[in-house]
Design an enzyme around this catalytic site. Structure first.
Site, PDB file in Angstrom:
ATOM      1  N   HIS A 250       0.939  -1.233   0.144  1.00 22.51           N
ATOM      2  CA  HIS A 250      -0.099   0.174  -0.106  1.00 22.51           C
ATOM      3  C   HIS A 250       0.951   1.146   0.201  1.00 22.51           C
ATOM      4  O   HIS A 250       1.833   1.229   0.674  1.00 22.51           O
ATOM      5  CB  HIS A 250      -0.904   0.110   1.307  1.00 22.51           C
ATOM      6  CG  HIS A 250      -1.978   0.812   1.223  1.00 22.51           C
ATOM      7  ND1 HIS A 250      -1.721   2.307   1.485  1.00 22.51           N
ATOM      8  CD2 HIS A 250      -3.416   1.184   1.058  1.00 22.51           C
ATOM      9  CE1 HIS A 250      -2.827   3.012   1.419  1.00 22.51           C
ATOM     10  NE2 HIS A 250      -3.813   2.269   1.159  1.00 22.51           N
ATOM     11  N   CYS A 288      -3.692   2.544  -4.638  1.00 20.86           N
ATOM     12  CA  CYS A 288      -4.251   3.313  -3.726  1.00 20.86           C
ATOM     13  C   CYS A 288      -4.541   4.852  -4.308  1.00 20.86           C
ATOM     14  O   CYS A 288      -3.722   5.708  -3.972  1.00 20.86           O
ATOM     15  CB  CYS A 288      -4.285   3.372  -2.357  1.00 20.86           C
ATOM     16  SG  CYS A 288      -5.289   4.338  -1.337  1.00 20.86           S
ATOM     17  N   HIS A 315      -7.483   0.540  -4.770  1.00 22.79           N
ATOM     18  CA  HIS A 315      -8.434   1.124  -3.893  1.00 22.79           C
ATOM     19  C   HIS A 315      -9.010   2.377  -4.576  1.00 22.79           C
ATOM     20  O   HIS A 315      -8.060   3.186  -4.948  1.00 22.79           O
ATOM     21  CB  HIS A 315      -7.457   1.528  -2.750  1.00 22.79           C
ATOM     22  CG  HIS A 315      -7.267   0.400  -1.672  1.00 22.79           C
ATOM     23  ND1 HIS A 315      -6.721   0.701  -0.508  1.00 22.79           N
ATOM     24  CD2 HIS A 315      -7.611  -0.806  -1.931  1.00 22.79           C
ATOM     25  CE1 HIS A 315      -6.482  -0.190   0.088  1.00 22.79           C
ATOM     26  NE2 HIS A 315      -6.909  -1.283  -0.659  1.00 22.79           N
ATOM     27  N   ASP A 367     -12.627   1.868  -0.814  1.00 27.09           N
ATOM     28  CA  ASP A 367     -11.937   2.419   0.535  1.00 27.09           C
ATOM     29  C   ASP A 367     -12.653   3.370   1.320  1.00 27.09           C
ATOM     30  O   ASP A 367     -13.733   2.902   1.881  1.00 27.09           O
ATOM     31  CB  ASP A 367     -10.702   3.225  -0.255  1.00 27.09           C
ATOM     32  CG  ASP A 367      -9.539   3.043   0.743  1.00 27.09           C
ATOM     33  OD1 ASP A 367      -9.619   2.329   1.895  1.00 27.09           O
ATOM     34  OD2 ASP A 367      -8.433   3.606   0.508  1.00 27.09           O
ATOM     35  N   HIS A 368     -12.415   4.371   1.704  1.00 24.90           N
ATOM     36  CA  HIS A 368     -13.085   5.318   2.603  1.00 24.90           C
ATOM     37  C   HIS A 368     -14.410   5.924   2.101  1.00 24.90           C
ATOM     38  O   HIS A 368     -14.684   6.013   0.827  1.00 24.90           O
ATOM     39  CB  HIS A 368     -12.210   6.409   2.880  1.00 24.90           C
ATOM     40  CG  HIS A 368     -10.791   6.159   3.578  1.00 24.90           C
ATOM     41  ND1 HIS A 368      -9.646   6.640   3.642  1.00 24.90           N
ATOM     42  CD2 HIS A 368     -10.293   4.807   4.072  1.00 24.90           C
ATOM     43  CE1 HIS A 368      -8.684   6.016   4.327  1.00 24.90           C
ATOM     44  NE2 HIS A 368      -9.080   4.837   4.638  1.00 24.90           N
ATOM     45  N   TYR A 391     -14.639   3.886   7.603  1.00 24.69           N
ATOM     46  CA  TYR A 391     -15.194   2.824   7.182  1.00 24.69           C
ATOM     47  C   TYR A 391     -16.679   2.677   7.328  1.00 24.69           C
ATOM     48  O   TYR A 391     -17.271   1.842   8.123  1.00 24.69           O
ATOM     49  CB  TYR A 391     -14.295   1.631   7.544  1.00 24.69           C
ATOM     50  CG  TYR A 391     -13.040   1.566   6.875  1.00 24.69           C
ATOM     51  CD1 TYR A 391     -12.717   0.968   5.611  1.00 24.69           C
ATOM     52  CD2 TYR A 391     -11.963   2.114   7.422  1.00 24.69           C
ATOM     53  CE1 TYR A 391     -11.733   0.820   5.166  1.00 24.69           C
ATOM     54  CE2 TYR A 391     -10.730   1.957   6.830  1.00 24.69           C
ATOM     55  CZ  TYR A 391     -10.481   1.537   5.749  1.00 24.69           C
ATOM     56  OH  TYR A 391      -9.214   1.496   5.151  1.00 24.69           O
TER      57      TYR A 391
END
Length: 425
Positions: A250, A288, A315, A367-368, A391
């Site tokens: 990541h 990401c 991501h 992801d978020h 999350y």
């Protein structure tokens, strides 16, 4: 791409039944109950895998099998911990799980200063205020050299037109015990405890523990950390070859050095380095887009084109950078990352692999996500539907809907049949 979702195991109040209903195909999870540095047994892996499969989904990605600090800084028990890691990989391979997302960030995983920053629409997002991070470093952590580091950071980013040391000193004049506690919670506890294993809710002296971890990296510069990463990757690649396991690191989040720690996966040159240093196909990247787009130095689309072949996990999120350098999570249809073009790039890569008879579907998660008002203080409050920072349920559902629309449109452009799981065609 395969639509996946990060799920935090049996203690997660978001259920697998709910995830199946919203079109999730694969689960991204870990054995969160296994202490850091211990072997993941086949029995525990199989139990989790079968539980996920009982809901009609698969365990697509391990996120994460944590790399212990001693491996990162090269401690006396590094080789012992590498053997523990290799055994966990073997056990995952024996159970048919072939993708592991990890990070090589010292001490911290991702960092934000505000976990509930209000958007113009009234929802909230994760937010980075560089002045607040400098205040934490200089006045709470009291790290030696912090003042000089932040002065240099301000100079390197002179286009932001801010003096972060002056900002930190101004914050110190109005700070309270309550505001300091919240900042420590945001930076050290709530964004780390469920990820790295270094911290947990209820730690009585998190700042001192943070200092102790930082001291482990005294004398470790960027080049040494890179060599430690290469040493570890070289050691585990034979296991990855044997069991066809893809390792995908990541990127650093944020993609800048912080707290005097080196960062080694924050830009194009960094990624080229570790991919070339260990050219095995199983050594790859978690692309990401959110982490990478938080750095104004990164051309995210160009990076996706260059590294698509070595990307094993995606991501899909995006950041917005303000004129002063602070950044926040953006809409999945906005921000710097250009998710529409990223989907085109990665879906085209899937087609290329298929044409070479090496078919694969890249696992993707949004992801978020935003925190909506109800999630923060109404029906979905912490007591009834708690979530880890970033999350949320509704926010990620909203993001997943946006991204599924992008994927469906790009699939049509590329002549790929799009299918939504759980519906009659």
């Amino acid at each position: 791409m395969e639509r996946t979702w990060r799920w935090f195991g049996h203690k997660d109040k978001i259920t697998l039944a709910q995830l199946r209903q919203i079109g999730v195909e694969g689960i991204v999870t870990a054995l969160h109950d296994v202490p850091l540095g211990e072997v993941w047994t086949r029995e525990k892996i199989r139990e989790m895998k079968e539980y996920i499969e009982s809901y009609g989904m698969k365990w697509s990605v391990v996120e994460s099998l944590p790399v212990t600090e001693t491996i990162k800084y090269g401690g006396a028990d590094r080789d012992e911990q590498i053997e523990v890691y290799k055994q966990s990989l073997r056990n995952l391979g024996e159970e048919g799980i072939g993708c592991v997302c990890y990070n090589f960030m010292p001490v911290l995983d991702w960092a934000r200063t505000d976990l509930m920053h209000e958007n113009p629409n009234g929802a909230t997002n994760l937010y980075m205020n560089w002045g607040a991070l400098a205040y934490f470093d200089i006045h709470i952590l009291k790290r030696e050299g912090a003042r000089e580091d932040w002065a240099a950071f301000s100079q390197r980013h002179e286009n932001w037109r801010r003096d972060l040391v002056t900002e930190a000193d101004a914050m110190a004049k109005v700070a309270t015990a309550e505001s300091d506690h919240e900042l420590v919670e945001n930076i050290v506890i709530k964004t780390q405890g469920f990820v790295s294993g270094n911290f947990k809710e209820g730690d009585t002296a998190p700042v001192e523990k943070f200092r102790e971890l930082l001291r482990l990296y005294d004398g470790i510069n960027k080049e040494q950390l890179q060599e430690n990463m290469k040493y570890w990757l070289d050691a585990i690649m034979p296991v990855c070859e044997e069991y066809n396991i893809n390792m995908c690191v990541h990127p650093d989040d944020p993609p800048y050095p912080v707290f005097g720690l080196p960062r080694i996966v924050g830009n194009t040159e960094d990624i080229r380095w570790f991919l070339n240093a260990v050219p095995n196909k199983h050594n790859g990247l978690t692309f990401c887009a959110g982490s990478l787009s938080a750095g104004e130095h990164n051309d995210v689309v160009a990076m996706a084109r260059e590294f698509a072949e070595r990307t094993h996990f995606v991501h899909l999120r995006s950041c917005h950078i303000f004129e002063n350098g602070d950044f926040t999570e953006a809409s999945h249809l906005g921000g710097r990352a250009d998710l529409v073009e990223l989907v085109r790039i990665f879906e085209s890569e899937e087609l290329r692999m298929k044409s070479e008879e090496l078919p694969r579907r890249l696992p993707m998660r949004v992801d978020h996500g935003m925190t909506f008002t109800d999630e923060a203080g109404g029906v979905f409050d912490e007591s009834s539907h708690g979530h880890n920072a970033g999350y949320t349920l509704l926010g990620r559902m909203f993001a997943m809907a946006q991204v599924q629309g992008i994927i469906a449109t790009v699939d049509r452009e590329l002549g790929i049949e799009y299918k939504q799981p759980g519906f009659f065609d």
